[in-house]
Write a protein that holds these residues in place. Structure first.
Motif, PDB file in Angstrom:
ATOM      1  N   ASP A 271     -10.812   1.109  -2.355  1.00 33.02           N
ATOM      2  CA  ASP A 271     -11.167  -0.274  -2.718  1.00 33.02           C
ATOM      3  C   ASP A 271      -9.928  -1.151  -2.894  1.00 33.02           C
ATOM      4  O   ASP A 271      -9.916  -2.310  -2.478  1.00 33.02           O
ATOM      5  N   SER A 272      -8.880  -0.596  -3.507  1.00 30.24           N
ATOM      6  CA  SER A 272      -7.676  -1.412  -3.746  1.00 30.24           C
ATOM      7  C   SER A 272      -6.973  -1.731  -2.427  1.00 30.24           C
ATOM      8  O   SER A 272      -6.498  -2.853  -2.222  1.00 30.24           O
ATOM      9  N   ILE A 273      -6.953  -0.771  -1.503  1.00 31.92           N
ATOM     10  CA  ILE A 273      -6.360  -1.026  -0.182  1.00 31.92           C
ATOM     11  C   ILE A 273      -7.202  -2.084   0.544  1.00 31.92           C
ATOM     12  O   ILE A 273      -6.663  -3.049   1.122  1.00 31.92           O
TER      13      ILE A 273
ATOM     14  N   LEU B 214      -4.598   5.498   8.973  1.00 30.80           N
ATOM     15  CA  LEU B 214      -5.634   6.221   9.740  1.00 30.80           C
ATOM     16  C   LEU B 214      -6.742   6.716   8.814  1.00 30.80           C
ATOM     17  O   LEU B 214      -7.929   6.605   9.139  1.00 30.80           O
ATOM     18  N   ARG B 215      -6.361   7.254   7.650  1.00 29.15           N
ATOM     19  CA  ARG B 215      -7.368   7.765   6.710  1.00 29.15           C
ATOM     20  C   ARG B 215      -8.273   6.631   6.216  1.00 29.15           C
ATOM     21  O   ARG B 215      -9.496   6.780   6.157  1.00 29.15           O
ATOM     22  N   TRP B 216      -7.653   5.496   5.870  1.00 28.72           N
ATOM     23  CA  TRP B 216      -8.432   4.328   5.426  1.00 28.72           C
ATOM     24  C   TRP B 216      -9.385   3.876   6.539  1.00 28.72           C
ATOM     25  O   TRP B 216     -10.540   3.524   6.272  1.00 28.72           O
TER      26      TRP B 216
ATOM     27  N   ILE C 235       0.818  -1.230   0.000  1.00 26.72           N
ATOM     28  CA  ILE C 235       0.000   0.000   0.000  1.00 26.72           C
ATOM     29  C   ILE C 235       0.851   1.280   0.000  1.00 26.72           C
ATOM     30  O   ILE C 235       0.327   2.372  -0.183  1.00 26.72           O
ATOM     31  N   LYS C 236       2.163   1.114   0.147  1.00 29.59           N
ATOM     32  CA  LYS C 236       3.055   2.287   0.221  1.00 29.59           C
ATOM     33  C   LYS C 236       2.960   3.198  -1.007  1.00 29.59           C
ATOM     34  O   LYS C 236       2.991   4.432  -0.866  1.00 29.59           O
ATOM     35  N   PRO C 237       2.828   2.639  -2.234  1.00 35.10           N
ATOM     36  CA  PRO C 237       2.707   3.540  -3.393  1.00 35.10           C
ATOM     37  C   PRO C 237       1.542   4.534  -3.265  1.00 35.10           C
ATOM     38  O   PRO C 237       1.631   5.666  -3.741  1.00 35.10           O
ATOM     39  N   VAL C 238       0.451   4.111  -2.631  1.00 30.61           N
ATOM     40  CA  VAL C 238      -0.692   5.032  -2.436  1.00 30.61           C
ATOM     41  C   VAL C 238      -0.282   6.150  -1.488  1.00 30.61           C
ATOM     42  O   VAL C 238      -0.569   7.337  -1.724  1.00 30.61           O
ATOM     43  N   ALA C 239       0.407   5.800  -0.401  1.00 34.52           N
ATOM     44  CA  ALA C 239       0.884   6.812   0.551  1.00 34.52           C
ATOM     45  C   ALA C 239       1.821   7.791  -0.154  1.00 34.52           C
ATOM     46  O   ALA C 239       1.699   9.021   0.001  1.00 34.52           O
ATOM     47  N   ASP C 240       2.727   7.250  -0.967  1.00 36.38           N
ATOM     48  CA  ASP C 240       3.692   8.101  -1.681  1.00 36.38           C
ATOM     49  C   ASP C 240       2.995   9.079  -2.625  1.00 36.38           C
ATOM     50  O   ASP C 240       3.382  10.251  -2.722  1.00 36.38           O
TER      51      ASP C 240
ATOM     52  N   ASN D  37      -7.118  12.975   0.698  1.00 38.32           N
ATOM     53  CA  ASN D  37      -8.324  12.677  -0.091  1.00 38.32           C
ATOM     54  C   ASN D  37      -8.096  11.426  -0.930  1.00 38.32           C
ATOM     55  O   ASN D  37      -7.458  11.482  -1.980  1.00 38.32           O
ATOM     56  N   LEU D  38      -8.596  10.311  -0.448  1.00 41.32           N
ATOM     57  CA  LEU D  38      -8.452   9.047  -1.177  1.00 41.32           C
ATOM     58  C   LEU D  38      -9.624   8.875  -2.144  1.00 41.32           C
ATOM     59  O   LEU D  38     -10.769   9.138  -1.782  1.00 41.32           O
ATOM     60  N   SER D  39      -9.323   8.416  -3.347  1.00 38.24           N
ATOM     61  CA  SER D  39     -10.399   8.129  -4.304  1.00 38.24           C
ATOM     62  C   SER D  39     -11.063   6.805  -3.912  1.00 38.24           C
ATOM     63  O   SER D  39     -10.491   6.010  -3.163  1.00 38.24           O
ATOM     64  N   LYS D  40     -12.249   6.571  -4.479  1.00 36.87           N
ATOM     65  CA  LYS D  40     -12.947   5.307  -4.204  1.00 36.87           C
ATOM     66  C   LYS D  40     -12.090   4.132  -4.682  1.00 36.87           C
ATOM     67  O   LYS D  40     -12.009   3.099  -4.014  1.00 36.87           O
ATOM     68  N   GLU D  41     -11.423   4.307  -5.815  1.00 33.19           N
ATOM     69  CA  GLU D  41     -10.571   3.238  -6.356  1.00 33.19           C
ATOM     70  C   GLU D  41      -9.425   2.912  -5.395  1.00 33.19           C
ATOM     71  O   GLU D  41      -9.091   1.745  -5.177  1.00 33.19           O
TER      72      GLU D  41
END
Length: 327
Positions: free
Chosen positions: A318-320, A279-281, A263-268, A311-315
């Motif tokens: 869902d992927s996380i 925490l956001r998830w 999941i690190k690429p999403v954080a980056d 601001n996380l997208s729905k995608e």
């Protein structure tokens, strides 16, 4: 920061709430009082208006630190969430554990929620916190030796007296919540929830969603494991309960860090830390109202607070979630 109402009440709390267990030092190796006070104040400046504590955290130390930290803040601008029902100074109720206090002295802790005990505990908490009311008063753990109606009759009396605004529970299952509701309306249940510890989603979270009760997720970072800073062989301070915890054994740490790598690429992408992303998830998860996040210093506190700004997208969510399901 996002602010969310608890249950059907008008009590609004910050979606990231300051968890003050570690601030009390007990079971976390130690605490630096000034650092803890600064962490709470920095957290408040970053939009975190709610603080969750308990008498057992440092046997009064955490509540005293919270009381000190909120001096000078208008009382109606901060929400104090504390608990009752764990006594280290009275051998009554369900035996909980042998432990040591912050001075290294042996103590025996009991889960006890008898009427007189609750009234006494509330008075002590109000003194330590330096306030004349508690926003949310929660039973810390179920006590099998006291009828649930006796416990909540005592809390109802405290509400009538204006010493408590709303009642909640911690670590209750659906049946226990239902029983408590026969005596007093509950607004919330504080339960353990994290990416790697999701057992409450089977029964308790659905019950809360169906019955309009808020869920306060404690240990959403799994006591620091989900920050990615813990590696196999990590050495804890003496007195830190994590050293013997099942989630801090080498195999579980490796498995968890493999999930975090995914999941690190999403954080980056969001210029966020792993802890902030987790925490956001968590506060996006169905049924979860609040994530309780502790901090040892001001920098950690501000990082936790800023997780609400991602601001996380729905995608992305869902992927996380898909990776978490696989875990």
């Amino acid at each position: 920061m996002q602010y969310r109402k608890l249950g059907k009440s008008d009590l609004e709390v910050s979606a990231i709430t300051f968890g003050a267990w570690a601030a009390g030092g007990w079971m976390w190796g130690s605490t630096d009082r000034n650092d803890a006070i600064e962490a709470i104040r920095a957290s408040y400046d970053a939009g975190v208006t709610s603080i969750d504590t308990a008498p057992i955290y440092g046997q009064g130390t955490s509540e005293e630190i919270v009381g000190e930290a909120i001096k000078g803040i208008s009382r109606d601008q901060v929400q104090i969430l504390t608990k009752f029902g764990m006594r280290w100074d009275l051998a009554k109720g369900d035996f909980a554990m042998h432990s040591k206090n912050n001075n290294g002295e042996d103590i025996d802790v009991y889960k006890y929620a008898g009427k007189d005990s609750i009234i006494y505990e509330c008075e002590q908490s109000l003194k330590r916190l330096g306030t004349d009311y508690i926003d949310l008063y929660q039973i810390h753990w179920p006590d099998s030796t006291t009828p649930i109606d006796e416990t909540f009759e005592a809390v109802a009396r405290l509400i009538e007296q204006g010493k408590v605004r709303f009642a909640g529970v911690c670590n209750y299952n659906a049946a226990q919540m239902e029983e408590a509701e026969k005596t007093l309306k509950l607004v919330s249940n504080q339960i353990p929830f994290s990416m790697v510890n999701r057992g409450v989603e089977e029964e308790t979270v659905p019950y809360c969603m169906e019955n309009n009760k808020s869920v306060l997720a404690y240990s959403p970072l799994e006591r620091g494991l989900l920050t990615g800073k813990i590696t196999p062989g990590y050495r804890f301070q003496e007195g830190d309960h994590r050293a013997g915890h099942k989630h801090f054994q080498p195999d579980f740490i490796k498995k968890t860090n493999a999930l975090l790598d995914q999941i690190k690429p999403v954080a980056d992408r969001h210029s966020a830390t792993l802890g902030q992303l987790v925490l956001r998830w968590t506060i996006e998860r169905p049924g979860i109202t609040v994530a309780l996040a502790g901090a040892r210093n001001a920098e950690q506190a501000v990082q936790n607070a800023r997780s609400a700004e991602i601001n996380l997208s729905k995608e992305e969510i869902d992927s996380i979630s898909e990776l978490v399901e696989r875990f």
